[in-house]
Scaffold this active site. Structure first.
Site, mmCIF file in Angstrom:
data_model
loop_
_atom_site.group_PDB
_atom_site.id
_atom_site.type_symbol
_atom_site.label_atom_id
_atom_site.label_comp_id
_atom_site.label_asym_id
_atom_site.label_seq_id
_atom_site.Cartn_x
_atom_site.Cartn_y
_atom_site.Cartn_z
ATOM 1 N N ASP A 114 0.823 -1.194 0.000
ATOM 2 C CA ASP A 114 0.000 0.000 0.000
ATOM 3 C C ASP A 114 0.868 1.259 0.000
ATOM 4 O O ASP A 114 1.622 1.512 0.937
ATOM 5 C CB ASP A 114 -0.895 -0.028 1.238
ATOM 6 C CG ASP A 114 -1.936 1.063 1.210
ATOM 7 O OD1 ASP A 114 -2.574 1.228 0.159
ATOM 8 O OD2 ASP A 114 -2.094 1.764 2.222
ATOM 9 N N THR A 163 -3.144 5.719 -4.363
ATOM 10 C CA THR A 163 -2.044 6.493 -3.792
ATOM 11 C C THR A 163 -0.742 6.273 -4.559
ATOM 12 O O THR A 163 -0.008 7.216 -4.822
ATOM 13 C CB THR A 163 -1.817 6.146 -2.308
ATOM 14 O OG1 THR A 163 -1.682 4.740 -2.180
ATOM 15 C CG2 THR A 163 -2.964 6.611 -1.463
ATOM 16 N N THR A 164 -0.470 5.023 -4.915
ATOM 17 C CA THR A 164 0.764 4.746 -5.639
ATOM 18 C C THR A 164 0.729 5.446 -6.998
ATOM 19 O O THR A 164 1.713 6.054 -7.426
ATOM 20 C CB THR A 164 0.940 3.233 -5.833
ATOM 21 O OG1 THR A 164 0.692 2.589 -4.588
ATOM 22 C CG2 THR A 164 2.345 2.898 -6.290
ATOM 23 N N ASP A 181 -9.328 0.038 1.238
ATOM 24 C CA ASP A 181 -9.304 0.690 -0.082
ATOM 25 C C ASP A 181 -10.546 0.297 -0.879
ATOM 26 O O ASP A 181 -11.202 1.137 -1.486
ATOM 27 C CB ASP A 181 -8.067 0.266 -0.892
ATOM 28 C CG ASP A 181 -6.799 0.974 -0.413
ATOM 29 O OD1 ASP A 181 -6.883 1.720 0.580
ATOM 30 O OD2 ASP A 181 -5.735 0.761 -1.025
HETATM 31 P P1 ADP Z 1 -2.729 2.363 -6.198
HETATM 32 O O1 ADP Z 1 -2.103 2.637 -4.879
HETATM 33 O O2 ADP Z 1 -2.429 3.446 -7.181
HETATM 34 O O3 ADP Z 1 -4.158 2.013 -6.126
HETATM 35 P P2 ADP Z 1 -2.334 -0.392 -6.844
HETATM 36 O O4 ADP Z 1 -1.133 -1.184 -6.473
HETATM 37 O O5 ADP Z 1 -3.579 -0.666 -6.126
HETATM 38 O O6 ADP Z 1 -1.931 1.122 -6.749
HETATM 39 O O7 ADP Z 1 -2.562 -0.598 -8.400
HETATM 40 C C1 ADP Z 1 -3.584 0.024 -9.086
HETATM 41 C C2 ADP Z 1 -3.424 -0.183 -10.562
HETATM 42 O O8 ADP Z 1 -3.461 -1.586 -10.866
HETATM 43 C C3 ADP Z 1 -4.526 0.455 -11.362
HETATM 44 O O9 ADP Z 1 -3.987 1.144 -12.439
HETATM 45 C C4 ADP Z 1 -5.364 -0.729 -11.825
HETATM 46 O O10 ADP Z 1 -6.027 -0.497 -13.047
HETATM 47 C C5 ADP Z 1 -4.317 -1.783 -11.969
HETATM 48 N N1 ADP Z 1 -4.854 -3.151 -11.941
HETATM 49 C C6 ADP Z 1 -5.635 -3.721 -11.022
HETATM 50 N N2 ADP Z 1 -5.940 -5.009 -11.364
HETATM 51 C C7 ADP Z 1 -5.334 -5.234 -12.547
HETATM 52 C C8 ADP Z 1 -5.233 -6.350 -13.426
HETATM 53 N N3 ADP Z 1 -5.842 -7.487 -13.164
HETATM 54 N N4 ADP Z 1 -4.489 -6.219 -14.547
HETATM 55 C C9 ADP Z 1 -3.860 -5.055 -14.813
HETATM 56 N N5 ADP Z 1 -3.902 -3.981 -14.034
HETATM 57 C C10 ADP Z 1 -4.628 -4.046 -12.909
HETATM 58 MG MG MG Z 2 -5.067 0.389 -5.220
#
Ligand code: ADP
Ligand code: MG
Length: 555
Positions: free
Chosen positions: A66, A99-100, A392
């Site tokens: 996270d 957030t990332t 989240d």
């Molecule tokens: P954040 O802190 O920004 O939410 P995450 O580590 O939760 O970061 O990653 C979010 C990103 O991962 C988003 O751009 C989302 O579209 C992408 N994502 C989630 N599931 C998948 C998947 N199955 N395949 C590709 N991208 C994905």
């Molecule tokens: Mg996320």
């Protein structure tokens, strides 16, 4: 440091150990610091992102994926880096997810701004261009977003799953996403204008270690993870009158402090009798109100426990403040902070049942206001990370239910956005045009990093994605599970639009804040040695308080 006027010129007098960095050096310094932070979290992006293990100065360990948690725990003492961490915090507060993404885009914006600086483009033009691009981006996101039926449970589950993936929820994602959708549903009301209003205040999350995440459950009412204070007390009560007490059932402090000089045994007895009577009075008062159950935030004296048991009252001591506050909503009670003044009106009503296996109480209110999501996991680390993921996802579902706009994930939105921003750039004159283009490039960092973290070649993926979007496939994104470029909306990779708008906004605001600075005046020492350290930040080594260390060699 003091400021004086001399011959009409302001003169800045600085103390000997203070430092000053100006213009390009100041910009370089800041950009490097900000980028280091962004790079530290990049590798966690997406479902295949890696986790970080954070060890604090006390040796306690957090394992997480996270973004905001990582940045908060890193304990960085560099002012610029802190500005970027604020991006994560704003994103967390405003959107609960992304957030990332926000931090990574901020870092990339600054990286691209550095190139513009090198081309002698004044920061003012870059700042203006970024601002224009962010505004346009919000419009485009709204235009690209799909309006959904907020009763569409399947779609809501997908937003929950997309948000949770990569955070220890994979195996049980179906079960958990259903719980999350149900939980949000049970705290959603429609207002007079027919809009959904989600009140997460009425939703409580509790965690339990020991069993698997698949056994997590959604319960009406609240939970109190405590034992009855006395063996002879009932452990359950139906249609119970419930007292929530933030006052000890103990002998008043003043009496304990009073020094008693005992000259004969009779006096001691008298003193003890007085204490006993005081406790008895307290319990009698509770009983006279018709109380069946007491949840007390403070202590309960042994003797008082005995009296309570005799009255057939179930009592719990040292209940958590947050539990009491939640129970207040659940059973419709007031929290009483002075037992003597407690009245029947302060009591709440509901059923208290005992879960012997988990050794906790379930408290269900009569009007059933409030629900508890009981998350289970095998160990503390597992359940903590699960809770972050679920938190989240709850925010994401809540947003989707109230806002109704969603986007295709897996980088689909970012590619589409970048392409539209490039079109927009054509209409922008002057140097701002270059900044808008730089902004578009920065947004594409998301699919690039998703590809990287999935173990794919980012250039190839980007080429595929761009060509799909050129062909009008607005939802073409990267599915991290298959590694294919496909319609991610169809594949169930769906994100709320609001979080993305917020990410773009806060990233550009932070970048602009950093770019505006052309002068750093530090009371202490800005530099120490070790120039290459910055590039290793992604590896987290020596992050704690050591950011300043990476800034060396720049002055
Ligand atoms: P954040 O802190 O920004 O939410 P995450 O580590 O939760 O970061 O990653 C979010 C990103 O991962 C988003 O751009 C989302 O579209 C992408 N994502 C989630 N599931 C998948 C998947 N199955 N395949 C590709 N991208 C994905
Ligand atoms: Mg996320």
């Amino acid at each position: 440091m003091s400021q004086r006027m001399q011959q009409g010129q302001p003169m800045i007098v600085m103390s000997e150990d203070s430092q000053r960095v100006k213009d390009r050096d100041a910009q370089d310094y800041n950009i490097r610091a900000a980028r280091a932070v962004a790079e530290a979290v990049r590798s966690t992006l997406g479902p295949k992102g890696m986790d970080k293990m954070l060890v604090d100065s006390m040796g306690s360990v957090t394992i997480t994926n996270d973004g905001v948690t990582i940045l908060k725990e890193m304990d960085i003492d560099n002012p610029t880096a802190e500005m970027i961490i604020e991006v994560a915090e704003t994103q967390e507060d405003e959107a609960g997810d992304g957030t990332t993404t926000a931090v990574a885009i901020a870092g990339e914006l600054l990286k691209n701004a550095e190139d513009l600086l090198e081309q002698e483009i004044h920061p003012t033009a870059t700042i203006k261009g970024f601002h224009m691009a962010a505004e346009q981006a919000r419009e485009e996101i709204d235009d690209i977003a799909t309006e959904i039926d907020t009763d569409d449970e399947e779609l809501l589950r997908k937003t929950a799953e997309t948000s949770m993936t990569g955070k220890g929820a994979e195996v049980n994602k179906e079960h958990l996403s259903q719980l999350i959708v149900d939980a949000v549903g049970s705290v959603t009301v429609e207002n007079d204008d027919g809009e959904n209003v989600v009140d997460l205040e009425f939703l409580n999350i509790e965690t339990q270690t020991g069993r698997g995440a698949g056994e997590s459950e959604l319960l009406e009412g609240g939970i109190v993870d405590k034992d009855p204070v006395h063996d002879n007390m009932p452990t359950e009560a139906t249609d119970a009158s419930i007292l929530l007490l933030n006052d000890p059932i103990e002998v008043e402090e003043t009496d304990i402090d009073t020094e008693v000089s005992v000259t004969d045994p009779g006096q001691l007895q008298q003193f003890l009798d007085r204490e006993e009577k005081q406790l008895k009075d307290k319990v009698d008062h509770i009983a006279s109100l018709g109380v069946d159950v007491v949840f007390c935030q403070k202590g309960i004296d042994d003797l008082a426990q005995h009296y309570l048991a005799k009255e057939g009252i179930l009592a719990v001591r040292r209940a958590k403040k947050s539990d009491l506050e939640f129970l207040k909503e659940v059973v419709g009670a007031n929290i009483v902070s002075d037992l003597e003044s407690a009245e029947a009106d302060d009591l709440g009503f509901g059923d208290v049942t005992r879960d012997d296996e988990d050794e906790l109480f379930y408290v269900e209110g009569e009007g059933a206001h409030g629900v508890t999501l009981l998350l289970r996991g095998s160990t503390d680390h597992v359940v903590d990370e699960l809770e972050r993921g679920v938190q989240d996802a709850l925010d994401v579902v809540a947003q989707t239910v109230s806002d109704g706009r969603v986007l295709a994930g897996g980088g689909a939105i970012e590619i589409e956005l970048a392409s539209r921003l490039r079109d927009y750039a054509d209409s922008v004159s002057g140097r701002e045009q270059l900044a808008v283009e730089a902004f578009a490039d920065a947004v594409e960092l998301v699919p690039r990093v998703l590809a990287e973290n999935t173990g794919l070649d980012p250039i190839d993926t980007l080429v595929d994605l761009r060509s799909a979007h050129d062909d009008g496939q607005v939802h073409a994104g990267l599915n991290a599970w298959t590694g294919d470029v496909e319609d991610t909306f169809e594949a169930g990779i769906v994100e709320p639009a609001h979080a993305k708008e917020q990410a773009v906004t806060s990233a550009s605001e932070a970048a602009n804040l950093v770019l505006k600075i052309d002068d750093i005046i530090a009371a202490g020492d800005l530099s120490t040695d070790g120039d290459d350290e910055m590039d290793d930040m992604g590896g987290m080594g020596g992050m704690g308080g050591g950011m300043g260390g990476g800034m060396g060699g720049m002055m």
